[in-house]
Design an enzyme around this catalytic site. Sequence first.
Site, PDB file in Angstrom:
ATOM      1  N   GLU A  90       0.828  -1.207   0.000  1.00 14.13           N
ATOM      2  CA  GLU A  90       0.000   0.000   0.000  1.00 14.13           C
ATOM      3  C   GLU A  90       0.864   1.260   0.000  1.00 14.13           C
ATOM      4  OE1 GLU A  90      -4.114  -1.162   2.187  1.00 14.13           O
ATOM      5  OE2 GLU A  90      -2.462  -0.730   3.534  1.00 14.13           O
ATOM      6  N   CYS A 103       3.301   8.696   0.659  1.00 12.66           N
ATOM      7  CA  CYS A 103       3.830   7.913   1.770  1.00 12.66           C
ATOM      8  C   CYS A 103       4.116   6.521   1.219  1.00 12.66           C
ATOM      9  CB  CYS A 103       2.768   7.882   2.870  1.00 12.66           C
ATOM     10  SG  CYS A 103       3.178   6.828   4.254  1.00 12.66           S
ATOM     11  N   CYS A 110       6.754  -6.008   8.225  1.00  9.64           N
ATOM     12  CA  CYS A 110       7.727  -5.275   9.047  1.00  9.64           C
ATOM     13  C   CYS A 110       8.147  -6.173  10.202  1.00  9.64           C
ATOM     14  CB  CYS A 110       7.085  -4.003   9.576  1.00  9.64           C
ATOM     15  SG  CYS A 110       8.229  -2.936  10.483  1.00  9.64           S
ATOM     16  N   CYS A 114       6.104  -2.970  16.590  1.00 15.09           N
ATOM     17  CA  CYS A 114       5.564  -1.906  17.444  1.00 15.09           C
ATOM     18  C   CYS A 114       4.112  -2.245  17.796  1.00 15.09           C
ATOM     19  CB  CYS A 114       5.646  -0.549  16.748  1.00 15.09           C
ATOM     20  SG  CYS A 114       7.324  -0.067  16.351  1.00 15.09           S
ATOM     21  N   CYS A 117       0.966  -0.538  15.985  1.00 15.57           N
ATOM     22  CA  CYS A 117       0.973  -0.393  14.529  1.00 15.57           C
ATOM     23  C   CYS A 117       0.267  -1.563  13.845  1.00 15.57           C
ATOM     24  CB  CYS A 117       2.426  -0.305  14.051  1.00 15.57           C
ATOM     25  SG  CYS A 117       2.586  -0.150  12.269  1.00 15.57           S
ATOM     26  N   CYS A 331      -1.611   7.216   9.811  1.00 12.16           N
ATOM     27  CA  CYS A 331      -0.409   6.629  10.401  1.00 12.16           C
ATOM     28  C   CYS A 331      -0.686   5.301  11.075  1.00 12.16           C
ATOM     29  CB  CYS A 331       0.153   7.545  11.471  1.00 12.16           C
ATOM     30  SG  CYS A 331       1.034   8.895  10.799  1.00 12.16           S
TER      31      CYS A 331
HETATM   32  N1  SAH Z   1       9.089   1.972  10.586  1.00 14.70           N
HETATM   33  C1  SAH Z   1       9.189   3.394  10.440  1.00 14.70           C
HETATM   34  C2  SAH Z   1       8.271   3.976   9.396  1.00 14.70           C
HETATM   35  C3  SAH Z   1       6.858   3.464   9.311  1.00 14.70           C
HETATM   36  S1  SAH Z   1       5.723   3.956  10.557  1.00 14.70           S
HETATM   37  C4  SAH Z   1       9.009   4.079  11.780  1.00 14.70           C
HETATM   38  O1  SAH Z   1       8.743   3.394  12.762  1.00 14.70           O
HETATM   39  O2  SAH Z   1       9.215   5.278  11.871  1.00 14.70           O
HETATM   40  C5  SAH Z   1       5.403   5.659  10.279  1.00 14.70           C
HETATM   41  C6  SAH Z   1       5.002   6.425  11.519  1.00 14.70           C
HETATM   42  O3  SAH Z   1       3.666   6.071  11.962  1.00 14.70           O
HETATM   43  C7  SAH Z   1       5.903   6.162  12.709  1.00 14.70           C
HETATM   44  O4  SAH Z   1       6.176   7.361  13.389  1.00 14.70           O
HETATM   45  C8  SAH Z   1       5.057   5.246  13.554  1.00 14.70           C
HETATM   46  O5  SAH Z   1       5.477   5.211  14.869  1.00 14.70           O
HETATM   47  C9  SAH Z   1       3.686   5.835  13.337  1.00 14.70           C
HETATM   48  N2  SAH Z   1       2.581   4.960  13.714  1.00 14.70           N
HETATM   49  C10 SAH Z   1       2.516   3.617  13.592  1.00 14.70           C
HETATM   50  N3  SAH Z   1       1.334   3.158  14.053  1.00 14.70           N
HETATM   51  C11 SAH Z   1       0.635   4.234  14.458  1.00 14.70           C
HETATM   52  C12 SAH Z   1      -0.675   4.407  15.015  1.00 14.70           C
HETATM   53  N4  SAH Z   1      -1.473   3.368  15.244  1.00 14.70           N
HETATM   54  N5  SAH Z   1      -1.072   5.669  15.278  1.00 14.70           N
HETATM   55  C13 SAH Z   1      -0.266   6.726  15.027  1.00 14.70           C
HETATM   56  N6  SAH Z   1       0.971   6.619  14.512  1.00 14.70           N
HETATM   57  C14 SAH Z   1       1.408   5.389  14.247  1.00 14.70           C
END
Ligand code: SAH
Length: 343
Positions: A90, A103, A110, A114, A117, A331
């Site tokens: 995506e 984006c 991944c 986290c 996420c 995000c």
């Molecule tokens: N792996 C990289 C890039 C992808 S995530 C990273 O961790 O930075 C892109 C951004 O979205 C990151 O700042 C991540 O922490 C944030 N993100 C992921 N899940 C989210 C959520 N459920 N709500 C808000 N931000 C989120």
Amino acid sequence: MKNIKDYNLDELKEEIKELGEKPFRAEQIFKWLFVDKVKSFDEMTNISLELREKLKQNYNICNFEIIKKQESVDGTKKYLFGLSDENAIESVLMEYHFGKSVCVSSQIGCKMGCKFCASTGIPFIRNLTSGEIVEQIIAIEQDIGDKISNVVFMGIGEPMDNYENVINAIKILNNPKGLNIGARHISVSTSGIVPKIYDFADKNIQCTLSISLHSANNKVRSSMMPVNNAYNIEELIKACKYYIKKTNKRISFEYALAKDNNDNIKDADELIKLLKGMLCHVNLIPINKIENGKYTKSSLENIIKFRDYLNANGITATIRRELGADIDAACGQLRRKKLGGNI
Ligand code: SAH
């Protein structure tokens, strides 16, 4: 067979030389691929038939198929692209006053895990190649018939876990003879893979570096992001300071606020103490709740309070405008999707 879009211009010159041709042919091919955006070697009309044949025998041209496109009420578009194998990824197109921003995903799945996420819990499949990263921009430019001005590596995947291909994709995106997207218009976001931050600093790439921080407290951060067990906050900040010293560039810290988790004034105090005096900016994001996720959004009132408190204490902070939430394009909402269904 290798995708010819995987090569930056210098590498393409080497490839073409090996086919017994002059380097200027590489410049012509590069222009066909990244300016004219042709889908086949036969469209490269200033290239001899003989060379076109050689190219066909040695390379393919990766073109994504748009499997699905969703449009949000705010104009944000989410694309599901089919790759040349059975995989899909995506990408999201967002419109801002300064231009159009994409984006991009950097991996299929991944490994970072986290907890907040949506990409978590889905098996990691593979890295995207440089050409596949770049193709997300090309396919969207073709679909909308307009130029993309900004690229953010904030889709699926950890860009610093696919470092070489991401760096090469940036070189391709950057090239004035190709897509011509300036480094200052490209942001790389990382969960904090410390050795790669040092390398990124040494390469002095003029992109914006974003760090997904989310907490200034090791206990809280580790509970949200397993990567903090490998590289804790002190190591991460040390690397960030090195980056700032080396590049003289401001770092953007992402901070997704989750109710009663990292959104109290005491959390803000820890953050102020950690970032005081650094050349940085804090991007506050209301956390997006994911399916079966334990984190819920902090209230807007609280987010504003958090922002004002940071600003009053010398830390520049803004609240990120949320785009595409209604189509699961905000995000952390992107997931690897399989053809024909969600997983
Ligand atoms: N792996 C990289 C890039 C992808 S995530 C990273 O961790 O930075 C892109 C951004 O979205 C990151 O700042 C991540 O922490 C944030 N993100 C992921 N899940 C989210 C959520 N459920 N709500 C808000 N931000 C989120």
